[in-house]
Design an enzyme around this catalytic site. Sequence first.
Site, short mmCIF file in Angstrom:
data_model
loop_
_atom_site.label_atom_id
_atom_site.label_comp_id
_atom_site.label_asym_id
_atom_site.label_seq_id
_atom_site.Cartn_x
_atom_site.Cartn_y
_atom_site.Cartn_z
N GLU A 9 -5.54 -9.64 2.77
CA GLU A 9 -6.15 -9.08 1.55
C GLU A 9 -5.69 -9.81 0.29
O GLU A 9 -5.98 -9.39 -0.82
CB GLU A 9 -5.90 -7.58 1.45
CG GLU A 9 -4.48 -7.15 1.61
CD GLU A 9 -4.31 -5.63 1.58
OE1 GLU A 9 -5.25 -4.91 1.22
OE2 GLU A 9 -3.21 -5.18 1.91
N ASP A 33 -9.30 -5.56 -1.52
CA ASP A 33 -8.32 -6.30 -2.32
C ASP A 33 -8.59 -7.80 -2.29
O ASP A 33 -8.37 -8.49 -3.28
CB ASP A 33 -6.90 -6.01 -1.81
CG ASP A 33 -6.38 -4.72 -2.42
OD1 ASP A 33 -6.55 -4.54 -3.64
OD2 ASP A 33 -5.82 -3.89 -1.68
N CYS A 49 -11.38 -4.25 7.70
CA CYS A 49 -11.23 -2.82 7.43
C CYS A 49 -11.56 -2.48 5.98
O CYS A 49 -11.49 -1.33 5.57
CB CYS A 49 -9.83 -2.34 7.78
SG CYS A 49 -8.54 -3.17 6.84
C1 PEP Z 1 -8.64 -3.37 1.40
O1 PEP Z 1 -7.98 -3.80 0.44
O2 PEP Z 1 -9.76 -3.82 1.72
C2 PEP Z 1 -8.13 -2.25 2.21
C3 PEP Z 1 -8.73 -1.87 3.31
O3 PEP Z 1 -7.04 -1.60 1.72
P1 PEP Z 1 -7.09 -0.51 0.55
O4 PEP Z 1 -8.53 -0.27 0.22
O5 PEP Z 1 -6.40 0.71 1.08
O6 PEP Z 1 -6.33 -1.18 -0.55
MG MG Z 2 -5.91 -3.15 0.23
#
Ligand code: PEP
Ligand code: MG
Length: 836
Positions: free
Chosen positions: A695, A719, A766
């Site tokens: 990320e 991110d 994700c």
């Molecule tokens: C992302 O950054 O894509 C991620 C899945 O983490 P979060 O949204 O919890 O920062």
């Molecule tokens: Mg993230």
Amino acid sequence: MPNNNNPLTLSAPLSGPVLALNSVPDEVFASGAMGDGIAIDPLNDCLHAPCDGVIIHVARTGHALTIRADNGAEVLMHVGIDTVELNGEGFALLAKDGARVSEGQPLVQFDLDRIARQCKSLVSLIILTNSDRFELQPIASKTVKLGESLMRIALRTSAPVQTAVDNSVTQVSATVRITHRGGLHARPAALIRKTAQGFSSQSQLHFGDKTAACDSLIGLMGLGIGEGDEVRVTSRGKDCEAALQALVAALSVTIQEEQHAPVIATPRRANTEANVLQGVCAAPGLVCGPLFRMTGIELPQDSGNHSVDEQLQRLDAALEQVRGEIRNTLDQARQRKNVEEEEIFAAHLALLEDPALLDAATATIEQGSAATHAWRDAIQAQCAVLLALGKPLFAERANDLRDLQQRVLRALLGEAWHFELPAGAIVSAHELTPSDLLQLSAQQAAGICMAEGGATSHVAILARGKGLPCLVALGSEVLDVPQGQRVVLDASNGRLELAPSEARHAEVHQTRETQKQRRQQQQTQARQPALTTDGVTVEVAANVASSAEAQMAFDNGADGVGLLRTEFLFVDRRTAPDEQEQRQAYQAVLDAMGDKSVIIRTIDVGGDKQLDYLPLPVEANPVLGLRGIRMAQVRPELLDQQLRALLQVSPLARCRILLPMVSEVDELLQIRQRLDELCVELELTQRPELGVMIEVPAAALMAEQLAKHADFLSIGTNDLSQYTLAMDRDHAGLAARVDALHPALLRLIAQTCAGAAKHGRWVGVCGALASDPLATPVLVGLGVSELSVSAPQIGEIKDRVRHLDAAQCRQLSLELLDLSSAKAVRQACQHHWPLS
Ligand code: PEP
Ligand code: MG
């Protein structure tokens, strides 16, 4: 007594070291949002009056009071931080609300030890709450003794000047043209308020002959500033240059809140068909069902003769209750990453704390009104101001105020908010409020129709988010439709059909049935693996934040949990969960998932997600600071504890551990080594699989090296977009451009998959891109083999996979890397793999 407006010197109400406001361990006080002031770390246990004056407010719990000095300055004194939580214990009030007091008179005796033991800090505040009228100059520097001169308060000069006022207080100003669509209504105003609160300087907005403090939402909205209007912003204080710059930026950034808004059509009542009411579509859809009429709270005549103290306390308690409820809604919205809902209720919270509203209600109570009536009157007065501006967007914001009116009245009247909603009902009301809408959606309402309201209202935004068909501006006729009458709500076409024929009913049912069937068909297949037409398996897992969500994901056919955000366990509490509590929580998620595997991400707090019990240094750029795995640098024991808890779940083989925000291979190696040590300590023969989130661009560029030591990689596109595009993922004005289908992101994803493949590792996604059906073919084409999506979308994404040819996806997605923008990529995707 009229204010004499004379300068005044305040004497120290406590003895002890003196602190500047911005070093107080409380964000709200430190930001100057409550007003300018000073703090003392007390060495004695009694607060004394700093000047002659009248006590105009005493906190119910006795930890704070406000004195109005004879020159009109209002001085709040607040003993300790978070002392409200002691609920009055350890505080003895020595003077009454409304009493006239003399300088040096003892006011509050407090239990120093108890506060030190049980509260965040003893540091006590002396705040000038009407700093817009008065300015202060500190006199004492390091330490003061009780009664010594502390600071000087003088009336501000009425004509603000451009630059230096004196050496310590500077004022700067600038002129800005407002570009916010529809002007400075609640959401932009909330942005301005939030921006202003980030600085200790006091800032004001001037428009025509009106002025408002930037920390008053109501004041800002009351200026009635429209799109294109020119305003002057002034900032006064130590960091006024920075505050001014930030405010100018916030005033001229456009909040694109109406991106998905349907076109607002004027209701066409003139040429209506019989038995059809015409309205404005706020959320599309077609439904039929019985009409359910909802009404608001009507107050009886006020009998008068109330105890002021009692009514103030009742109002305080009701406000606190509603604030708590709204904070819960906010937390849930944050967990679900529902930005719109979050913004709406954050604005409600700000309105509820608005000094203009609270002062008006307090003043009415002090004149003998009941808390209920005082609150209603305060709200209605503000609504009248907004409505008088004659601008639709401002008028719609009056509905947010009415929402707060209803909620606080309910809390004051102890009225439970419940009603029996017939199954599949279409709810009609004069105008519903955002919190009504959340309740109705939870109670499975089929649709909403309102006599008033607009398509840009917060209710409309929420209805769209919930997929709840909604018509507004139907006129008062809708309120005459009898309770229970069967109607058809064709929101997409702006029609409420009051007497639909059987044939029409059948038609509506048929249309809905077709849609439902499609969804059902996707759902029936949802538990089957998803294979492309040429036989490539794509695992479709779910993102969850609790065992309840895991259960829902399992029921929806998830092939596993692709991301458990463990922050849910750590936020909104006073102490950290211990190892045992964590183990049980992780075990519950595993148990909810049958025999499927669960990827548990270690805690990703820090940065902008702060925990009360984990004070981290204040950072200039929190998202570039100590967040995710970097927090282990400063608090290694927290990560250790979490790893221990994870290693004790069973069966351990179903648990995979994922590390957030990794940016170099050494971070992975260190944690892997620590994990191995813990396995030995716990006498485990095998450690669980360990994955790395991709990320941060650095991680994507190093994917091959990371894959050598990791068991799998999971791309966090949220991110990764933020850091690759250098655009804040929560920036309202950039929301449309933070698109993970940007060719630069696709290149990083391609590089990640290629790097992982060299070591035979699999790659998942994700981030939110995984839930976007338009992106499915591209991700499959670039080599992603697991998509972790939101639970309701599992069936849809699996269905999408089943219609793809992986080889063709591979070939076409490579071409997308050369396109010129995310928009071009989206167009190409729609062309190659159309979404019906
Ligand atoms: C992302 O950054 O894509 C991620 C899945 O983490 P979060 O949204 O919890 O920062
Ligand atoms: Mg993230």
